[in-house]
Enzyme design. Sequence first.
Site, PDB file in Angstrom:
ATOM      1  N   GLU A  93     -29.247   4.964 -17.111  1.00 21.09           N
ATOM      2  CA  GLU A  93     -30.312   5.458 -16.110  1.00 21.09           C
ATOM      3  C   GLU A  93     -31.621   4.767 -15.734  1.00 21.09           C
ATOM      4  OE1 GLU A  93     -29.408   9.953 -18.115  1.00 21.09           O
ATOM      5  OE2 GLU A  93     -31.610   9.410 -17.566  1.00 21.09           O
ATOM      6  N   CYS A 106     -38.519   2.726 -14.326  1.00 22.10           N
ATOM      7  CA  CYS A 106     -38.327   2.888 -15.814  1.00 22.10           C
ATOM      8  C   CYS A 106     -36.695   2.528 -15.857  1.00 22.10           C
ATOM      9  CB  CYS A 106     -38.415   4.187 -16.031  1.00 22.10           C
ATOM     10  SG  CYS A 106     -37.870   5.102 -17.749  1.00 22.10           S
ATOM     11  N   CYS A 113     -28.395   5.980 -28.129  1.00 23.43           N
ATOM     12  CA  CYS A 113     -29.417   5.304 -29.072  1.00 23.43           C
ATOM     13  C   CYS A 113     -29.044   5.733 -30.503  1.00 23.43           C
ATOM     14  CB  CYS A 113     -30.871   6.195 -28.349  1.00 23.43           C
ATOM     15  SG  CYS A 113     -32.074   5.402 -29.513  1.00 23.43           S
ATOM     16  N   CYS A 117     -34.126  11.060 -32.249  1.00 20.68           N
ATOM     17  CA  CYS A 117     -35.331  11.883 -32.032  1.00 20.68           C
ATOM     18  C   CYS A 117     -34.815  13.071 -31.582  1.00 20.68           C
ATOM     19  CB  CYS A 117     -36.371  11.279 -31.068  1.00 20.68           C
ATOM     20  SG  CYS A 117     -37.146   9.632 -31.415  1.00 20.68           S
ATOM     21  N   CYS A 120     -34.626  14.348 -27.727  1.00 20.62           N
ATOM     22  CA  CYS A 120     -34.162  13.499 -26.929  1.00 20.62           C
ATOM     23  C   CYS A 120     -32.780  13.591 -26.504  1.00 20.62           C
ATOM     24  CB  CYS A 120     -34.831  12.116 -27.452  1.00 20.62           C
ATOM     25  SG  CYS A 120     -34.329  10.664 -26.259  1.00 20.62           S
ATOM     26  N   GLY A 160     -32.354   4.339 -25.094  1.00 19.77           N
ATOM     27  CA  GLY A 160     -32.386   3.250 -25.893  1.00 19.77           C
ATOM     28  C   GLY A 160     -33.605   2.873 -26.439  1.00 19.77           C
ATOM     29  N   GLU A 161     -33.704   2.237 -27.793  1.00 17.45           N
ATOM     30  CA  GLU A 161     -34.593   1.590 -28.231  1.00 17.45           C
ATOM     31  C   GLU A 161     -34.871   0.444 -27.973  1.00 17.45           C
ATOM     32  OE1 GLU A 161     -37.498   2.572 -29.997  1.00 17.45           O
ATOM     33  OE2 GLU A 161     -37.652   0.692 -30.180  1.00 17.45           O
ATOM     34  N   SER A 191     -41.650   0.839 -24.667  1.00 21.80           N
ATOM     35  CA  SER A 191     -42.261   2.067 -25.606  1.00 21.80           C
ATOM     36  C   SER A 191     -41.225   2.008 -26.665  1.00 21.80           C
ATOM     37  CB  SER A 191     -41.684   3.061 -24.716  1.00 21.80           C
ATOM     38  OG  SER A 191     -42.030   4.325 -25.368  1.00 21.80           O
ATOM     39  N   LEU A 215     -45.474   8.527 -30.417  1.00 16.31           N
ATOM     40  CA  LEU A 215     -46.047   9.107 -31.805  1.00 16.31           C
ATOM     41  C   LEU A 215     -45.622  10.434 -31.874  1.00 16.31           C
ATOM     42  CD1 LEU A 215     -48.032   8.220 -33.859  1.00 16.31           C
ATOM     43  CD2 LEU A 215     -49.843   9.021 -32.504  1.00 16.31           C
ATOM     44  N   ASN A 290     -39.996  17.576 -21.694  1.00 14.54           N
ATOM     45  CA  ASN A 290     -39.013  18.267 -21.040  1.00 14.54           C
ATOM     46  C   ASN A 290     -37.856  18.847 -21.847  1.00 14.54           C
ATOM     47  OD1 ASN A 290     -38.408  17.255 -18.207  1.00 14.54           O
ATOM     48  ND2 ASN A 290     -38.858  15.190 -18.835  1.00 14.54           N
ATOM     49  N   CYS A 331     -34.768  12.582 -20.020  1.00 15.28           N
ATOM     50  CA  CYS A 331     -34.283  11.188 -20.453  1.00 15.28           C
ATOM     51  C   CYS A 331     -32.727  11.273 -21.236  1.00 15.28           C
ATOM     52  CB  CYS A 331     -35.192  10.675 -21.642  1.00 15.28           C
ATOM     53  SG  CYS A 331     -35.153   8.820 -21.867  1.00 15.28           S
TER      54      CYS A 331
END
Length: 343
Positions: A93, A106, A113, A117, A120, A160-161, A191, A215, A290, A331
């Site tokens: 995306e 973005c 990923c 988290c 997410c 993704g990271e 990020s 964070l 979200n 996301c």
Amino acid sequence: MEKIDILSLDRDELTSEICAMGEKSFRAKQIYDWLHVKKVTEFSQMSNLSAQFREELSRKFCIKSLNIKKRLVSRIDNTVKYLYGLFDGEAVESVLMEYKHGNSLCISTQVGCKMGCRFCASTIAGWVRNLEPSEMLLQIYESERDSGRTVNSIVLMGIGEPLDNFDNVVKFLRILNSEGSGMSLRHLSLSTCGVVDGIYRLAELKLGVTLSISLHAATDEKRSAIMPINNRYNLAELMMACDDYFSATGRRISFEYSLIEGVNDTDESADELIRLLGGKNCHVNLIPINEIKEREFKKSRYVERFRKKLLGAGINATVRRTLGADINAACGQLRRDDRTDNS
Ligand code: SAH
């Protein structure tokens, strides 16, 4: 033999490939310009090269492309959310947002990923693969082509990271920043959920990228409960890496804090955040979480109250404006919905 993905080559790599074909290096400069400034999609469009050379190029290299699988346009504020299909049937995306100072895109850096988290959507089905530099660039090029708008700033905050795909992300940044295509990396934010060794490596490169840290909690106990990366690198280690990044680059760090009801939005949590960040040259971006259908987490009702507490303690904090509320898919949610539709 598999063709070389030419959009993933940086200037030096392209020059050596072209010279190895017996051509002069200025040809590489011309090709680079076609690819990254004029953004053509076919070798046949490179009109200042001979037909024979274009033919040779198309035998050796391919120019990758993305196909738009879905495009959601917000009727409220023109935000556009794209689901891009990749050559192997995977999808990622990108979101194009309009601000007063210009358009921001973005983009995603991986398919899926590994970071896990809890809140997410991108991580639920795990990690599939890293994106190539070309696939990150193409998210920009295709979004510009499709929307007719110019992208003025970029955030690596999609699926993704980025620091888990370090080499490809850095190469993407170098191509993006190279002479000609020329976007200043000051207009790019990376990020991370807190991949500490990646932060040190990025600091060393001094690319001038703005660093955003996801964070979301200010004690190890609370953070580990929602972000497994905190078990690998704890808050003390993360903060040391942030200080290092700031002293190496002079770039102020931005901290993302998504407020989740009853998890990290209490006065106690605000005090913990104040203790952690007090005195640092930083900025806190508060985001009402979200809600995603796979998880129980609920949006906090205390966003303003939380912000006021931070401001009262001298911490610079803003609430992120919600863009594209009518097309709001959290996301990674668009990709997940697409996979579910197809299964
Ligand atoms: N892996 C990187 C970048 C991708 S996530 C990172 O963790 O920073 C981009 C941002 O969206 C991160 O701050 C992430 O924590 C946040 N995010 C993910 N899911 C969210 C959700 N459901 N609501 C609000 N923010 C979310």
